[in-house]
Design a protein around this motif. Structure first.
Motif, PDB file in Angstrom:
ATOM      1  N   MET A  42      16.728 -10.883 -32.760  1.00  0.00           N
ATOM      2  CA  MET A  42      17.758 -10.453 -31.802  1.00  0.00           C
ATOM      3  C   MET A  42      18.983  -9.938 -32.560  1.00  0.00           C
ATOM      4  SD  MET A  42      19.817 -12.605 -28.855  1.00  0.00           S
ATOM      5  CE  MET A  42      18.495 -12.837 -27.684  1.00  0.00           C
ATOM      6  N   ILE A  43      19.420  -8.709 -32.212  1.00  0.00           N
ATOM      7  CA  ILE A  43      20.588  -8.095 -32.855  1.00  0.00           C
ATOM      8  C   ILE A  43      21.717  -8.006 -31.831  1.00  0.00           C
ATOM      9  CG2 ILE A  43      21.488  -6.024 -33.995  1.00  0.00           C
ATOM     10  CD1 ILE A  43      18.610  -5.455 -34.946  1.00  0.00           C
ATOM     11  N   GLY A  44      22.868  -8.564 -32.156  1.00  0.00           N
ATOM     12  CA  GLY A  44      24.013  -8.572 -31.237  1.00  0.00           C
ATOM     13  C   GLY A  44      25.004  -7.464 -31.559  1.00  0.00           C
ATOM     14  N   VAL A  45      25.701  -6.987 -30.525  1.00  0.00           N
ATOM     15  CA  VAL A  45      26.802  -6.037 -30.674  1.00  0.00           C
ATOM     16  C   VAL A  45      27.897  -6.466 -29.692  1.00  0.00           C
ATOM     17  CG1 VAL A  45      27.568  -3.643 -30.371  1.00  0.00           C
ATOM     18  CG2 VAL A  45      25.279  -4.091 -31.295  1.00  0.00           C
ATOM     19  N   VAL A  46      29.071  -6.827 -30.198  1.00  0.00           N
ATOM     20  CA  VAL A  46      30.229  -7.132 -29.344  1.00  0.00           C
ATOM     21  C   VAL A  46      31.354  -6.239 -29.837  1.00  0.00           C
ATOM     22  CG1 VAL A  46      31.879  -8.890 -28.592  1.00  0.00           C
ATOM     23  CG2 VAL A  46      29.506  -9.539 -29.055  1.00  0.00           C
ATOM     24  N   SER A  47      31.776  -5.272 -29.008  1.00  0.00           N
ATOM     25  CA  SER A  47      32.672  -4.263 -29.552  1.00  0.00           C
ATOM     26  C   SER A  47      33.301  -3.416 -28.459  1.00  0.00           C
ATOM     27  CB  SER A  47      31.849  -3.340 -30.469  1.00  0.00           C
ATOM     28  OG  SER A  47      32.661  -2.324 -31.011  1.00  0.00           O
ATOM     29  N   ARG A  48      34.410  -2.743 -28.833  1.00  0.00           N
ATOM     30  CA  ARG A  48      34.844  -1.600 -28.025  1.00  0.00           C
ATOM     31  C   ARG A  48      33.849  -0.481 -28.298  1.00  0.00           C
ATOM     32  NH1 ARG A  48      39.022   0.769 -30.058  1.00  0.00           N
ATOM     33  NH2 ARG A  48      39.282  -0.609 -31.820  1.00  0.00           N
ATOM     34  N   LEU A  49      33.397   0.200 -27.257  1.00  0.00           N
ATOM     35  CA  LEU A  49      32.376   1.235 -27.436  1.00  0.00           C
ATOM     36  C   LEU A  49      33.059   2.579 -27.688  1.00  0.00           C
ATOM     37  CD1 LEU A  49      29.967   0.096 -24.541  1.00  0.00           C
ATOM     38  CD2 LEU A  49      30.044  -0.688 -26.911  1.00  0.00           C
ATOM     39  N   THR A  50      33.459   2.803 -28.941  1.00  0.00           N
ATOM     40  CA  THR A  50      34.182   4.028 -29.295  1.00  0.00           C
ATOM     41  C   THR A  50      33.585   4.634 -30.561  1.00  0.00           C
ATOM     42  OG1 THR A  50      35.754   2.840 -30.688  1.00  0.00           O
ATOM     43  CG2 THR A  50      36.356   3.092 -28.372  1.00  0.00           C
ATOM     44  N   ASP A  51      33.982   5.882 -30.851  1.00  0.00           N
ATOM     45  CA  ASP A  51      33.518   6.573 -32.063  1.00  0.00           C
ATOM     46  C   ASP A  51      33.834   5.762 -33.318  1.00  0.00           C
ATOM     47  OD1 ASP A  51      32.479   8.753 -30.768  1.00  0.00           O
ATOM     48  OD2 ASP A  51      34.299   9.961 -30.914  1.00  0.00           O
ATOM     49  N   GLY A  67      34.177   0.932 -23.123  1.00  0.00           N
ATOM     50  CA  GLY A  67      34.802   1.969 -23.952  1.00  0.00           C
ATOM     51  C   GLY A  67      34.503   3.351 -23.424  1.00  0.00           C
ATOM     52  N   THR A  68      34.151   4.262 -24.335  1.00  0.00           N
ATOM     53  CA  THR A  68      33.891   5.647 -23.981  1.00  0.00           C
ATOM     54  C   THR A  68      32.683   5.740 -23.054  1.00  0.00           C
ATOM     55  OG1 THR A  68      34.627   6.167 -26.211  1.00  0.00           O
ATOM     56  CG2 THR A  68      33.616   7.956 -24.988  1.00  0.00           C
ATOM     57  N   GLU A  69      32.821   6.556 -22.024  1.00  0.00           N
ATOM     58  CA  GLU A  69      31.776   6.654 -20.995  1.00  0.00           C
ATOM     59  C   GLU A  69      30.412   7.007 -21.581  1.00  0.00           C
ATOM     60  OE1 GLU A  69      31.268   8.750 -16.608  1.00  0.00           O
ATOM     61  OE2 GLU A  69      33.008   9.240 -17.833  1.00  0.00           O
ATOM     62  N   GLN A  70      30.385   7.926 -22.575  1.00  0.00           N
ATOM     63  CA  GLN A  70      29.086   8.351 -23.113  1.00  0.00           C
ATOM     64  C   GLN A  70      28.328   7.186 -23.740  1.00  0.00           C
ATOM     65  OE1 GLN A  70      30.976  10.774 -26.592  1.00  0.00           O
ATOM     66  NE2 GLN A  70      28.848  10.484 -27.180  1.00  0.00           N
ATOM     67  N   TYR A  71      29.069   6.242 -24.391  1.00  0.00           N
ATOM     68  CA  TYR A  71      28.389   5.100 -25.031  1.00  0.00           C
ATOM     69  C   TYR A  71      28.032   4.027 -24.005  1.00  0.00           C
ATOM     70  CZ  TYR A  71      29.886   7.470 -29.255  1.00  0.00           C
ATOM     71  OH  TYR A  71      30.093   8.409 -30.230  1.00  0.00           O
ATOM     72  N   PHE A 115      24.007   2.992 -23.546  1.00  0.00           N
ATOM     73  CA  PHE A 115      23.406   1.650 -23.564  1.00  0.00           C
ATOM     74  C   PHE A 115      22.769   1.302 -22.208  1.00  0.00           C
ATOM     75  CE2 PHE A 115      26.243   0.814 -27.326  1.00  0.00           C
ATOM     76  CZ  PHE A 115      25.197   0.620 -28.222  1.00  0.00           C
ATOM     77  N   ARG A 116      23.392   1.755 -21.113  1.00  0.00           N
ATOM     78  CA  ARG A 116      22.751   1.539 -19.794  1.00  0.00           C
ATOM     79  C   ARG A 116      21.375   2.198 -19.753  1.00  0.00           C
ATOM     80  NH1 ARG A 116      28.201   2.880 -17.465  1.00  0.00           N
ATOM     81  NH2 ARG A 116      29.126   0.903 -16.798  1.00  0.00           N
TER      82      ARG A 116
END
Length: 481
Positions: free
Chosen positions: A299-308, A335-339, A343-344
């Motif tokens: 399992m790989i986690g990501v907790v972040s602002r979704l930005t460039d 964060g940014t709509e594209q990211y 992920f969705r």
């Protein structure tokens, strides 16, 4: 005893929008009180929680010359964890629904007022700092004002200033004429060797020019910002002041982020019993998020602002490919709509492998640190970064790009020497990132003993505030007036 005043636009536990607040609220608690009296001054925001506002007591008020008129300055005070906080009250400036707004001109005016008021209250509250420690562009005018009008008053003459840069990207830049009018500073200050920046006025630049010492939040970032790529236009100035510039890595609160006592996680564990207990958190999170319930899958986690800035353009390039591997991804953040939509999309396409949680939850972030095997953080630039420190604390091995604080805090795995606390790659390249993720996968699946030894090392490193506090104390002594 040496007196230190932190001047900042936010600080826990009163108001927080990012890592700056953690530094301002946590660092003073670990500075040795036998030698240093550290106090904090910040705005009294109307958007502070009722619970926090109730801790404030009114001290006094006065009127201050600002922007060609007399402005009200209220002073409030609170004591939390043995630290004295002062609050500057002015409803016109601090009455918003959030600490920061989108109107740049008003933000510049607001924090110019705050910078001047923070210095003006000192004789009133009878606190004489030896060192005024300023944080980010919002306080960039403090060293400027101190060298300008406050010099005439003997009370201020011996004070030294430190400017700490938390993120060089944000500088408080606006039209030179407007800033000159707002601040009341004479023409002398608005030249290319002082506040002027490409024809505008730049508040952070002013702070860097006039501070006695400059710090930033990791040693590597202190080197990087002297280069054109990372320097955001200030690299020449920072290079010229490199003898006064140092990097000190941030810490994290080791009580709040502690897998053996964490109130948010279902199964507590520590460096001794993680082999048995950590996996139970993975099972619980898989169940909660509707992922395939499989003990063995990585399992790989990501907790972040979704930005460039955080490297999500790299992830978007190879996410499809990575999802062909035996891995699960758990993402938390906005964060940014594209990211967000990226992920969705992958959560829809790979329902049992990808969980996209496009919001923020303190509880879920702790669960992800505790449940994941690895933590992905491929940032383009990262002054310090806190998520990798949290993942190390929870025995979740970070996979990072070698930049800023990530390079300073994650020791890359070396299979020949059996060393390292995580995995890293050098170039900002999607396939190099994917190769590093696959190196981690190979170790996880093929050599569990070696993987667990890495967890031992990760959980043994110390990035508590105590370590950072000692380095700040050295600097305060170095700057002795």
């Amino acid at each position: 005893m040496k007196n230190i005043l932190f001047v900042a636009s936010e600080g826990v536990p009163f108001i927080k929008t990012g890592g700056l607040a953690d530094v301002v609220g946590s660092l003073p608690r670990d500075i040795d009180r036998r030698y240093f009296d550290v106090r904090i001054v910040m705005p009294k925001y109307a958007c502070m929680s009722k619970e926090m506002t109730e801790k404030l007591e009114y001290v006094t008020n006065f009127y201050m010359d600002f922007h060609w008129k007399r402005e009200y300055v209220g002073i409030f005070k609170a004591q939390v964890n043995g630290i004295i906080y002062y609050f500057i009250d002015n409803e016109y400036y601090f009455n918003g629904f959030k600490p920061y707004g989108d109107d740049v001109k008003f933000e510049i005016e607001k924090f110019a007022f705050f910078s001047k008021a923070a210095l003006s209250i000192l004789p009133v509250v009878e606190f004489h700092p030896d060192i005024v420690h300023c944080h980010d562009w919002q306080t960039g005018l403090v060293p400027v004002y101190l060298k300008e009008r406050f010099q005439a008053n003997e009370f201020y003459r011996s004070m030294k200033t430190i400017m700490t840069i938390h993120n060089l990207k944000f500088q408080g830049r606006w039209d030179k004429k407007v800033v000159k009018d707002l601040t009341g500073l004479p023409d002398y200050f608005f030249t290319p060797d002082k506040l002027e920046m490409f024809g505008d006025a730049d508040l952070l630049k002013g702070g860097i020019v006039y501070a006695d010492a400059i710090t930033t939040v990791s040693e590597t970032y202190a080197e990087e910002i002297k280069t054109e790529f990372y320097g955001e236009g200030l690299n020449g100035l920072l290079k010229s002041r490199e003898n006064d510039l140092r990097g000190i890595v941030n810490g994290i609160d080791y009580e709040e982020f502690n897998p053996s006592t964490d109130k948010y996680i279902d199964y507590k564990y520590d460096a001794i019993n993680f082999r048995k207990e950590k996996i139970r958190n993975k099972r619980a999170l898989q169940k909660e998020l509707g992922l395939a319930e499989d003990d063995k899958i990585m399992m790989i986690g990501v907790v972040s602002r979704l930005t460039d800035q955080k490297g999500f353009d790299l992830i978007s390039c190879v996410m499809d490919e990575m999802c062909q591997d035996a891995v699960q991804f758990v993402i938390l953040g906005t964060g940014t709509e594209q990211y967000e939509n990226m992920f969705r999309h992958f959560a829809w396409k790979y329902g049992d492998k990808v969980s996209a949680n496009i919001y923020y939850s303190e509880a879920l972030s702790h669960k992800i640190y505790a449940a994941s095997d690895a933590f992905l953080m491929p940032s383009l630039f990262e002054p310090c970064g806190l998520s990798q420190l949290m993942s190390l604390r929870y025995g979740t091995l970070p996979i990072v790009r070698e930049t800023g604080g990530l390079k300073d805090t994650v020791q890359p795995y070396n299979k020949f020497e059996s060393t390292g606390t995580g995995f890293s790659f050098t170039n900002y390249n999607a396939h190099e990132m994917m190769q590093t993720v696959r190196t981690a996968e190979a170790l996880y699946y093929d050599n569990k003993r070696e993987w667990n030894k890495m967890i031992d090392r990760a959980m043994a490193v110390d990035f508590s505030w105590k370590v950072s506090a000692n380095k700040y104390q050295e600097m305060y002594d170095w700057l002795r007036p």
